[in-house]
Design an enzyme around this catalytic site. Sequence first.
Site, PDB file in Angstrom:
ATOM      1  N   HIS A   1       0.881  -1.182   0.000  1.00 24.22           N
ATOM      2  CA  HIS A   1       0.000   0.000   0.000  1.00 24.22           C
ATOM      3  C   HIS A   1       0.911   1.221   0.000  1.00 24.22           C
ATOM      4  O   HIS A   1       1.755   1.376   0.883  1.00 24.22           O
ATOM      5  CB  HIS A   1      -0.915   0.009   1.233  1.00 24.22           C
ATOM      6  CG  HIS A   1      -1.881   1.151   1.200  1.00 24.22           C
ATOM      7  ND1 HIS A   1      -3.178   1.025   0.726  1.00 24.22           N
ATOM      8  CD2 HIS A   1      -1.724   2.454   1.521  1.00 24.22           C
ATOM      9  CE1 HIS A   1      -3.774   2.197   0.778  1.00 24.22           C
ATOM     10  NE2 HIS A   1      -2.919   3.085   1.261  1.00 24.22           N
ATOM     11  N   CYS A   2       0.732   2.077  -1.001  1.00 23.64           N
ATOM     12  CA  CYS A   2       1.633   3.223  -1.151  1.00 23.64           C
ATOM     13  C   CYS A   2       0.921   4.516  -0.741  1.00 23.64           C
ATOM     14  O   CYS A   2      -0.048   4.924  -1.395  1.00 23.64           O
ATOM     15  CB  CYS A   2       2.116   3.328  -2.600  1.00 23.64           C
ATOM     16  SG  CYS A   2       3.167   4.759  -2.869  1.00 23.64           S
ATOM     17  N   PRO A   3       1.386   5.188   0.325  1.00 23.12           N
ATOM     18  CA  PRO A   3       0.724   6.447   0.723  1.00 23.12           C
ATOM     19  C   PRO A   3       0.883   7.552  -0.315  1.00 23.12           C
ATOM     20  O   PRO A   3       0.037   8.440  -0.416  1.00 23.12           O
ATOM     21  CB  PRO A   3       1.424   6.815   2.040  1.00 23.12           C
ATOM     22  CG  PRO A   3       2.691   6.039   2.056  1.00 23.12           C
ATOM     23  CD  PRO A   3       2.479   4.815   1.220  1.00 23.12           C
TER      24      PRO A   3
ATOM     25  N   ASN B   1      -1.917   6.957  -2.348  1.00 23.67           N
ATOM     26  CA  ASN B   1      -3.115   6.701  -1.554  1.00 23.67           C
ATOM     27  C   ASN B   1      -3.892   5.494  -2.071  1.00 23.67           C
ATOM     28  O   ASN B   1      -5.118   5.512  -2.133  1.00 23.67           O
ATOM     29  CB  ASN B   1      -4.011   7.964  -1.572  1.00 23.67           C
ATOM     30  CG  ASN B   1      -5.137   7.879  -0.574  1.00 23.67           C
ATOM     31  OD1 ASN B   1      -5.006   7.253   0.471  1.00 23.67           O
ATOM     32  ND2 ASN B   1      -6.280   8.473  -0.913  1.00 23.67           N
TER      33      ASN B   1
END
Length: 279
Positions: free
Chosen positions: A129-131, A134
């Site tokens: 999951h890549c901030p 998002n």
Amino acid sequence: MVFHKDPCGVFCILFTYALVAYADYVIIQHVILTTLTGSIWGAVHCVLFNTIIFGVLYSHARTVFSDPGIVPLPIMGLDFSDLHVQGKGHMDQSNGEDWTVCQRCETYRPPRAHHCKICRRCVRRMDHHCPWVNNCIGEMNQKYFIQFLFYTALLCIYALILNISGWMWMFGNARSSNADLLSRKSTVAHGIGLCIESILFGLFVIVMLFDQISSIFGDETGVEYTIHRSRKTRPPRPRKPRMALLREVFGYGPVYTWLMPCSAPGGTVRSLVPGSYDV
Ligand SMILES: [Zn+2]
Ligand SMILES: [Zn+2]
């Protein structure tokens, strides 16, 4: 369209836009308009730089808003009370090469799908999951994520080259009026800011890009790598040619479309069996 209301993710997206806007401002205002006014090279660099920015923003938007490969929920609720009673069901502890049960989503999920705690859904071939986007990086949007990394790396390298060339020109054409000195101070200050930004984020995305490519060639997603490392074992998988592994991510279209953010999404959807969700 997918969009998660995660405050950290929203902040990272706005921060990304701010960084790109600042880089564009410094290059146009303090490099091209200062050192290349009246030259055809000024126009050329301006068009090229903004074309790469378009690539960054377009691929970023597609990564942010694309479905990463979310496993659909069954139309009718399934009863997994047996698994809840036993704790983690045997299906949940499998090596990821079979269909498993996600107790949080309460559904069956295809091989290599994993649950994301932030998205609160299972994602096919979830990498991480890549901030910064998002969103989860999974089977359907890994291609756009790699494009985003590629264009960002290109932008950082180009900005660094233009910035250093601008400094060389400026110090080689020294003039002594007060206005020139003031403008030169401001150009140097913004140039240092852009250099730090380019080196910092350039190195970060280049490392990420190599990591993504090596995970494709290793046929192992980021989540799988962590699981296999903690279990100190890796399930056997048939070896595939590198081109076949790349096509699983970039799709089966012509190779020149691999870096086009406007092309069709990647992913093979081979993990989905038609009718599998009619339960
Ligand atoms: Zn799940
Ligand atoms: Zn996620």
